[in-house]
Design an enzyme around this catalytic site. Structure first.
Site, short mmCIF file in Angstrom:
data_model
loop_
_atom_site.label_atom_id
_atom_site.label_comp_id
_atom_site.label_asym_id
_atom_site.label_seq_id
_atom_site.Cartn_x
_atom_site.Cartn_y
_atom_site.Cartn_z
N HIS A 1 0.39 -1.13 0.12
CA HIS A 1 -0.02 0.09 -0.48
C HIS A 1 0.86 1.16 0.04
O HIS A 1 1.82 1.49 0.59
CB HIS A 1 -0.95 -0.10 1.54
CG HIS A 1 -2.58 -1.40 1.13
ND1 HIS A 1 -2.25 -1.48 2.08
CD2 HIS A 1 -2.98 -0.65 -0.58
CE1 HIS A 1 -3.48 -2.45 1.43
NE2 HIS A 1 -3.48 -2.74 0.82
N GLU B 1 1.83 3.77 2.98
CA GLU B 1 2.14 2.85 4.33
C GLU B 1 3.67 2.39 4.14
O GLU B 1 4.97 2.09 4.48
CB GLU B 1 1.61 1.40 4.50
CG GLU B 1 0.31 1.69 4.35
CD GLU B 1 -0.77 -0.10 4.15
OE1 GLU B 1 0.08 -0.80 4.41
OE2 GLU B 1 -1.66 0.78 4.90
N ARG C 1 -3.42 4.53 -1.59
CA ARG C 1 -3.26 3.31 -1.12
C ARG C 1 -2.57 1.91 -2.15
O ARG C 1 -2.73 1.11 -2.58
CB ARG C 1 -4.45 2.80 -0.41
CG ARG C 1 -4.65 1.44 -0.38
CD ARG C 1 -6.36 1.19 0.31
NE ARG C 1 -5.84 -0.21 0.53
CZ ARG C 1 -5.83 -0.41 1.89
NH1 ARG C 1 -4.96 -0.24 2.86
NH2 ARG C 1 -6.55 -2.21 1.51
N HIS D 1 2.68 -4.40 6.95
CA HIS D 1 1.37 -3.47 6.27
C HIS D 1 1.36 -2.60 7.53
O HIS D 1 2.23 -2.79 8.13
CB HIS D 1 -0.23 -3.76 6.52
CG HIS D 1 -0.60 -4.52 4.68
ND1 HIS D 1 -0.55 -3.78 3.67
CD2 HIS D 1 -0.16 -6.12 4.38
CE1 HIS D 1 -0.87 -4.59 3.05
NE2 HIS D 1 -0.23 -5.50 2.88
N GLU E 1 0.56 -5.66 11.13
CA GLU E 1 0.36 -4.47 10.92
C GLU E 1 0.43 -3.21 11.70
O GLU E 1 0.00 -3.28 12.86
CB GLU E 1 -1.80 -4.13 10.89
CG GLU E 1 -2.04 -5.25 9.60
CD GLU E 1 -2.61 -4.03 8.92
OE1 GLU E 1 -2.39 -2.51 8.94
OE2 GLU E 1 -2.92 -4.62 8.00
O1 0X9 Z 1 -6.69 -3.97 4.32
C1 0X9 Z 1 -5.56 -4.80 3.90
O2 0X9 Z 1 -5.24 -5.24 3.27
C2 0X9 Z 1 -4.51 -4.79 5.10
N1 0X9 Z 1 -5.08 -3.44 6.23
S1 0X9 Z 1 -4.31 -2.46 5.60
O3 0X9 Z 1 -4.25 -1.59 6.42
N2 0X9 Z 1 -2.65 -2.64 6.03
O4 0X9 Z 1 -4.63 -1.80 4.15
C3 0X9 Z 1 -5.22 -6.54 5.84
C4 0X9 Z 1 -4.54 -7.31 5.30
C5 0X9 Z 1 -4.91 -8.51 6.83
N3 0X9 Z 1 -6.10 -9.23 5.50
C6 0X9 Z 1 -7.46 -8.76 6.17
N4 0X9 Z 1 -6.61 -8.43 7.61
N5 0X9 Z 1 -8.37 -9.50 6.13
ZN ZN Z 2 -1.56 -2.35 4.01
#
Ligand code: 0X9
Ligand code: ZN
Length: 400
Positions: free
Chosen positions: A158, A161, A214, A284, A359
């Site tokens: 992303h 990030e 993003r 992330h 994360e």
């Molecule tokens: O939404 C995403 O792609 C990830 N979070 S972010 O805030 N960095 O965008 C999480 C990816 C892991 N997958 C899930 N949590 N479902």
């Molecule tokens: Zn992310």
């Protein structure tokens, strides 16, 4: 744009909020099922009133954490520039500036420096071109002898990030330039892709108004909105779950699975190495969680015990240096259900046994960590990486 923290203490409230996930003008930075962990969301001016009306109608309490996000972005940048001006000390001989968020050009020149200076342990290569024709660079760190199992670390899926990219750079620097860390890769090889989405990263460096970009930067047919969420574009339950078919959404799934040059490059790099790589860590930000599969369902993966064992050790190692304890969980339950993410794809479609997402937590404003967070965060993530490295050849958590 405003940043809100929303408190939902019942399923009905949560469901009312969830109807906005994936909609235009909404960017859910943190949303979990847990009643203890509040929801963080960015909302554009156009949708703000309507959203607040819904919250009030459903008796949902909220705080405005940042009244005007653009102001904070601007301040954050000013502070970075000021601090950069003040600093005179740079890490000796290291050519990467970890006192600021490196540009992609700086990253490329740093890895090239590493290759020329430490050629006996470092190999730099490109896993392919991004949509904008930029090389997605990768690095192999190896002590040379024999065919060893490997760890794969990836950041910058992303664009915005930045702390995931700076942490990958910190890891590189520590592993390669600090001779005391050589033993970490005595028996394993380490691959690092510091920035999987260079287009998004570069675009988010471009100006204040693009700072929170993003997605990738590919164009979309029949839409003026650009980009696909590279973490919804992998061929695993693609298009199901909380993801969007609207090219203007922050979580747009793309035209088809692997429509993006970046996800394709990742796939084509990983598949031939699937019997060598045993652990994959996707970096992330900014929720502050250690996540394992699945994202698309709450059914436990077959190696749950092993995943949990590694995750717990990672949590302990990180807490020891930072005092901060990251919750661990199946990403579907702890964070939110999604489909098409890299962690799930690796777990489902390759023979790589351990697949994680970290994360990384942000600073004062979760989604905009300042430069003062780069080194402490890098240090914390490096501690995590040391544990992941031990999982690669079964030194820890050798269970099913
Ligand atoms: O939404 C995403 O792609 C990830 N979070 S972010 O805030 N960095 O965008 C999480 C990816 C892991 N997958 C899930 N949590 N479902
Ligand atoms: Zn992310």
């Amino acid at each position: 744009m405003q940043s809100l923290t929303v408190y939902s203490d019942t399923d009905t409230k949560l469901n009312a909020i969830k109807t906005y996930v994936g909609q235009r003008g909404f960017d859910f930075l943190k949303i979990t099922k847990s009643r203890q962990i509040p929801i963080d969301v960015l909302v554009t001016k156009e949708r703000l009133q309507e959203f607040k009306n819904t919250l009030r109608a459903n008796n949902i309490s909220y705080n405005i954490t940042i009244d005007d996000v653009s102001e904070i972005i601007h301040k954050n940048k000013e502070q970075t520039e000021q601090q950069n001006g003040k600093r005179v000390r740079r890490a000796p001989r290291s050519r990467i500036n970890l006192e600021s968020f490196a540009t992609y050009t700086q990253i490329v020149s740093y890895v090239n420096f590493l290759q020329s200076r430490y050629g006996e342990i470092v190999e730099v290569f490109s896993i392919g071109k991004s949509y904008m024709n930029v090389d997605i660079i990768a690095l192999k760190i190896s002590s040379g002898t024999g065919d060893k199992p490997a760890l794969l670390i990836e950041g910058g899926n992303h664009g915005r990030e930045w702390i995931s990219v700076s942490s990958a750079l910190y890891i590189m620097q520590q592993l390669i330039e600090n001779p005391r860390n050589r033993e970490i890769f005595e028996n394993i090889d380490i691959f690092i892709i510091p920035c999987l989405n260079p287009d998004g990263y570069m675009y988010s460096h471009q100006s204040d108004s693009t700072r929170l970009w993003r997605k990738t930067r590919s164009t979309n047919r029949f839409s003026l909105c650009r980009g696909t969420d590279a973490n919804r574009n992998f061929d695993i339950q693609w298009g199901y779950g909380e993801a969007s078919v609207d090219p203007c959404s922050e979580i747009y799934i793309g035209r088809e699975a692997f429509s993006e040059a970046e996800t394709k490059a990742f796939r084509d790099f990983v598949l031939p190495l699937q019997d060598k790589i045993t652990t994959y860590v996707s970096l992330h930000s900014y929720a502050g969680f250690i996540l394992y599969p699945w994202s698309f369902t709450n059914i436990s993966p077959p190696n749950l015990r092993r995943l949990n064992c590694v995750a717990r050790r990672v949590r302990t190692a990180m807490a020891r240096v930072s005092g901060i304890t990251y919750p661990i969980g199946n990403s579907h339950d702890l964070l939110y259900p999604t489909s098409g993410d890299s962690m799930d794809w690796v777990a489902a479609h390759t023979r790589i046994n351990l697949s994680f997402t970290i994360e990384i937590s942000g600073g004062d404003y979760g989604f905009l960590p300042g430069i003062q967070h780069i080194i402490p965060t890098g240090n914390k993530i490096f501690e995590a990486i040391k544990v992941f490295a031990q999982s690669v050849d079964g030194r820890i958590c050798n269970i099913n």
